[in-house]
Design an enzyme around this catalytic site. Sequence first.
Site, PDB file in Angstrom:
ATOM      1  N   LYS A   1       2.712   4.649   1.213  1.00  0.00           N
ATOM      2  CA  LYS A   1       2.876   5.248   2.529  1.00  0.00           C
ATOM      3  C   LYS A   1       2.854   6.657   2.339  1.00  0.00           C
ATOM      4  O   LYS A   1       3.368   7.619   1.618  1.00  0.00           O
ATOM      5  CB  LYS A   1       4.563   5.060   2.750  1.00  0.00           C
ATOM      6  CG  LYS A   1       5.088   5.248   4.027  1.00  0.00           C
ATOM      7  CD  LYS A   1       6.433   4.909   4.125  1.00  0.00           C
ATOM      8  CE  LYS A   1       6.932   5.522   5.516  1.00  0.00           C
ATOM      9  NZ  LYS A   1       6.929   7.088   5.855  1.00  0.00           N
TER      10      LYS A   1
ATOM     11  N   ASP B   1       2.572  10.647   3.464  1.00  0.00           N
ATOM     12  CA  ASP B   1       3.483  11.604   3.983  1.00  0.00           C
ATOM     13  C   ASP B   1       2.457  12.175   5.054  1.00  0.00           C
ATOM     14  O   ASP B   1       2.197  13.554   4.839  1.00  0.00           O
ATOM     15  CB  ASP B   1       4.147  12.217   3.080  1.00  0.00           C
ATOM     16  CG  ASP B   1       5.359  12.871   3.488  1.00  0.00           C
ATOM     17  OD1 ASP B   1       5.849  12.598   4.735  1.00  0.00           O
ATOM     18  OD2 ASP B   1       6.226  13.551   2.984  1.00  0.00           O
TER      19      ASP B   1
ATOM     20  N   CYS C   1      41.131  17.927  16.947  1.00  0.00           N
ATOM     21  CA  CYS C   1      39.877  18.539  17.130  1.00  0.00           C
ATOM     22  C   CYS C   1      39.605  19.802  16.745  1.00  0.00           C
ATOM     23  O   CYS C   1      40.374  20.696  17.610  1.00  0.00           O
ATOM     24  CB  CYS C   1      39.257  18.101  18.490  1.00  0.00           C
ATOM     25  SG  CYS C   1      37.659  18.750  19.230  1.00  0.00           S
TER      26      CYS C   1
ATOM     27  N   CYS D   1      38.404  21.325  20.785  1.00  0.00           N
ATOM     28  CA  CYS D   1      39.622  21.428  21.832  1.00  0.00           C
ATOM     29  C   CYS D   1      41.006  21.337  21.688  1.00  0.00           C
ATOM     30  O   CYS D   1      41.746  21.297  22.360  1.00  0.00           O
ATOM     31  CB  CYS D   1      39.157  20.388  22.987  1.00  0.00           C
ATOM     32  SG  CYS D   1      39.338  18.806  22.430  1.00  0.00           S
TER      33      CYS D   1
ATOM     34  N   LYS E   1      10.982   3.216   0.112  1.00  0.00           N
ATOM     35  CA  LYS E   1      10.834   4.864  -0.213  1.00  0.00           C
ATOM     36  C   LYS E   1      11.200   5.014  -1.736  1.00  0.00           C
ATOM     37  O   LYS E   1      12.005   4.255  -2.273  1.00  0.00           O
ATOM     38  CB  LYS E   1      12.119   5.464   0.635  1.00  0.00           C
ATOM     39  CG  LYS E   1      12.141   5.066   1.912  1.00  0.00           C
ATOM     40  CD  LYS E   1      10.690   6.245   2.419  1.00  0.00           C
ATOM     41  CE  LYS E   1      10.608   6.529   4.097  1.00  0.00           C
ATOM     42  NZ  LYS E   1      11.561   7.440   4.670  1.00  0.00           N
TER      43      LYS E   1
ATOM     44  N   CYS F   1      36.846  17.914  26.341  1.00  0.00           N
ATOM     45  CA  CYS F   1      36.322  18.500  25.082  1.00  0.00           C
ATOM     46  C   CYS F   1      34.812  19.152  25.169  1.00  0.00           C
ATOM     47  O   CYS F   1      34.025  18.436  25.432  1.00  0.00           O
ATOM     48  CB  CYS F   1      36.290  17.693  23.970  1.00  0.00           C
ATOM     49  SG  CYS F   1      35.721  18.180  22.260  1.00  0.00           S
TER      50      CYS F   1
ATOM     51  N   CYS G   1      38.266  12.642  18.392  1.00  0.00           N
ATOM     52  CA  CYS G   1      39.000  13.404  19.260  1.00  0.00           C
ATOM     53  C   CYS G   1      39.310  12.867  20.524  1.00  0.00           C
ATOM     54  O   CYS G   1      38.506  12.114  21.140  1.00  0.00           O
ATOM     55  CB  CYS G   1      37.996  14.723  19.649  1.00  0.00           C
ATOM     56  SG  CYS G   1      38.337  15.737  21.135  1.00  0.00           S
TER      57      CYS G   1
ATOM     58  N   GLU H   1       0.711  -1.219   0.063  1.00  0.00           N
ATOM     59  CA  GLU H   1      -0.109   0.029  -0.092  1.00  0.00           C
ATOM     60  C   GLU H   1       0.895   1.497   0.112  1.00  0.00           C
ATOM     61  O   GLU H   1       2.069   1.211   0.294  1.00  0.00           O
ATOM     62  CB  GLU H   1      -1.205   0.044   1.044  1.00  0.00           C
ATOM     63  CG  GLU H   1      -0.331  -0.194   2.484  1.00  0.00           C
ATOM     64  CD  GLU H   1      -1.206  -0.540   3.766  1.00  0.00           C
ATOM     65  OE1 GLU H   1      -1.978  -1.468   3.477  1.00  0.00           O
ATOM     66  OE2 GLU H   1      -1.196   0.141   4.592  1.00  0.00           O
TER      67      GLU H   1
ATOM     68  N   TYR I   1      -4.850   2.095   8.519  1.00  0.00           N
ATOM     69  CA  TYR I   1      -3.819   1.120   7.864  1.00  0.00           C
ATOM     70  C   TYR I   1      -3.704  -0.029   8.772  1.00  0.00           C
ATOM     71  O   TYR I   1      -2.924  -0.819   8.369  1.00  0.00           O
ATOM     72  CB  TYR I   1      -2.822   1.690   7.212  1.00  0.00           C
ATOM     73  CG  TYR I   1      -2.012   2.696   7.938  1.00  0.00           C
ATOM     74  CD1 TYR I   1      -1.236   2.331   9.185  1.00  0.00           C
ATOM     75  CD2 TYR I   1      -1.915   4.027   7.450  1.00  0.00           C
ATOM     76  CE1 TYR I   1      -0.557   3.101   9.925  1.00  0.00           C
ATOM     77  CE2 TYR I   1      -1.197   4.993   8.011  1.00  0.00           C
ATOM     78  CZ  TYR I   1      -0.267   4.406   9.156  1.00  0.00           C
ATOM     79  OH  TYR I   1       0.576   5.384   9.802  1.00  0.00           O
TER      80      TYR I   1
ATOM     81  N   GLU J   1      -3.111   7.507   9.109  1.00  0.00           N
ATOM     82  CA  GLU J   1      -2.201   8.621   8.804  1.00  0.00           C
ATOM     83  C   GLU J   1      -3.143   9.782   8.892  1.00  0.00           C
ATOM     84  O   GLU J   1      -4.104   9.787   8.247  1.00  0.00           O
ATOM     85  CB  GLU J   1      -1.607   8.531   7.916  1.00  0.00           C
ATOM     86  CG  GLU J   1      -0.172   9.275   7.428  1.00  0.00           C
ATOM     87  CD  GLU J   1       0.911   8.921   8.452  1.00  0.00           C
ATOM     88  OE1 GLU J   1       0.795   7.823   9.123  1.00  0.00           O
ATOM     89  OE2 GLU J   1       2.178   9.409   8.257  1.00  0.00           O
TER      90      GLU J   1
END
Length: 693
Positions: free
Chosen positions: A126, A128, A417, A420, A323, A441, A435, A124, A235, A183
């Site tokens: 998806k 948004d 780093c 620091c 996706k 740090c 680091c 099915e 769903y 949704e």
Amino acid sequence: MTGQNSFFADAATVAEYNKLVAEIRQHDEAYYQDDAPKVSDAEYDSLRRRVEEIEAAYPALVSSSSPTQKVGAAPSKGFKSLEHSVPMLSLGNAFESQDVSDFMDRIRNFLKLSASDVVEIVTEPKIDGLSCSVRYEKGRFVQAATRGDGATGEDITENVRSISDVPKMIEGDVPDILEVRGEIYMRRDEFMRLNAEQEKTGGKIFANPRNAAAGSVRQLNPQVSAARPLRFFGYALGQVSVPIAETQDGIRQKLKLWGFAQAEPQAVCKTVEDILAYYKAVEAKRPDLPYDIDGVVYKVNSLLYQERLGFVARAPRWAIAHKFPAEKAITVLKDIIIQVGRTGALTPVAELEPITVGGVVVSRATLHNEDEIQRKDIRVGDHVVVQRAGDVIPQIVEVLQDKRAPDSKPFNFPHECPICHSHAVREEGEAVWRCTGGLVCPAQAVERLKHFVSRLAFDIEGLGSKIIEEFYAEELIRTPADIFKLEDRDKGSLTPIRKRAGWGDLSANNLFESINKRRVISLPRFIYALGIPQIGEATAKRLAETYLNITVLRHSMHECAEGIGDAYQNLLNIQDVGESVAADLVGFFAEPHNQTILDDLLTQVTVEDFVLVLAKETPVSGKTVVFTGTLVTMSRAEAKATAEGLGAKVAGSVSSKTDYVVAGEDAGSKLTKAKDLGVRVLTEQEWKDLIGN
Ligand code: IVH
């Protein structure tokens, strides 16, 4: 002045009161509807205080429309939390066809199916939007909640009540308790109309339908929310008092029958080829759909299989989101900066000429690590292709070599780093430079604090990254305990938080309130919040299940460090805890500075003991089981998941603490050890009989 004679307010007071109420209503609207407050928090506070004073003196004035009574008028309160009776899970992601075949293979392996067994998959779109759980009791709509962190969401009942797609009464053969998950979304055309309307009235313009839907649902004033074109697709199910179907497809047919709209197209597929054909077909239809989708979802059709498959951490094994490819755009890379994470990892980040990708402005992209920069030969000044997939951080997928300036130079990854200036190291076999500044740090300290207050940890609302950075720089917060000492310190401060630019009584009090709300915390969240390298949410939960109590946990970690008794072996017996994770854990608790920080923190917060919640007492509750050899009717993964679901602990090695060793075919040394130690040995069938399977 609440004497009898003054019970009824005089005309002047009534007029003042009405004016204040109207004014507050306007400010509420500006704040909530338009995200554009017209007065400072302090001014707003004083208006409300005056209303409260008048109401205290003349209770007869109080009506349900008073700002002191309405949800939408109580900004400091926000939404009530609601605990989900069944957790609201998220989904794992697939991006490539290969990920889909891997998903199917994992399912077949877990269920130990033969080549001829068919696994049907419901497919099915998806959508948004934002997920929501809607609860019915005896067919009547009673409650709606956002997903929140999956365990607890926000009570949005009143806002969802006005969504016409959500039936308020379900007739027919409905279980007494029924939770429908789905949704909330906005159609594209309705979103455009809303934005046009907002523009005319000077309201907030939303970036996309998803933001508009989320912003509308999270309106504290249900009337504002009701005026927005919100819709709902159902769903999945949450809690149900009796099963309503045997398949996912059956669930959706029932939901359709009961009046829940369904996202189309849907299909039931039998092979990976069918699934991928569905994916292609929906992708082609995507531009013509009336609402935004960001992929498709695949769900195992058989609910029996779904139950056997269960879930890992936050996502079910029986479903995945596939996706659609990310949207791309071309821009210029202005600079490469180095960010320092909470464990000292140096992450290169691309600063980009801002560009819109799929409706969102992107000005930064992750470059992952040194090798990634070298492999793609990414240089400052390059034209690059940027892509954005869903909520994922934007990435640079390609450099346009032909547009490169002749004098451009390869990027030299720094060996120190940037914050620091401690030197950085890259261990053999690792891709990451780290680091070595550790506890000195400041960048790491700030990131640890951000992690500490993040949603799955202490979840302190209002203490966002920016504020942590500011408060750290000003030495208001240096360690986790400081967060909880903030309010007391602030009381004596010459520069109190409420006097800061952009703050006021209301926001300062809200912050203290949300901090104080978190003084009691569950053990899994607490462990996760400590930010120990490699200890994610799932491992934190397993540690909590094993040690049950923070003092016991600390004590056991010291025993591990000292090599006392079985402590170290017991640690290694925890799922997903290997030598490397164990080293980080034991190391963390052995570090004197961490001990001080923990001691200090524990004077401020209460960590609740973990209570093992077992659905019911089972024959194997609390028992330690070791599986060895080849099992015939189930995979090792399923055996383990089932045992754990029944409250047993599954260990990797046999010790005197083992209750059962389940020996499959060709069992070797563990079986021998079990016999030596006199541990009870079961065959696969005996085990299944024991658990009544
Ligand atoms: S099923 C246990 N089906 O995607 C599985 N989710 O990334 C529950 N979503 O939290 C989810 N469309 O908000 C499912 N057809 C669909 C969906 C869908 C959108 C959302 C949902 C979920 C998120 C996971």
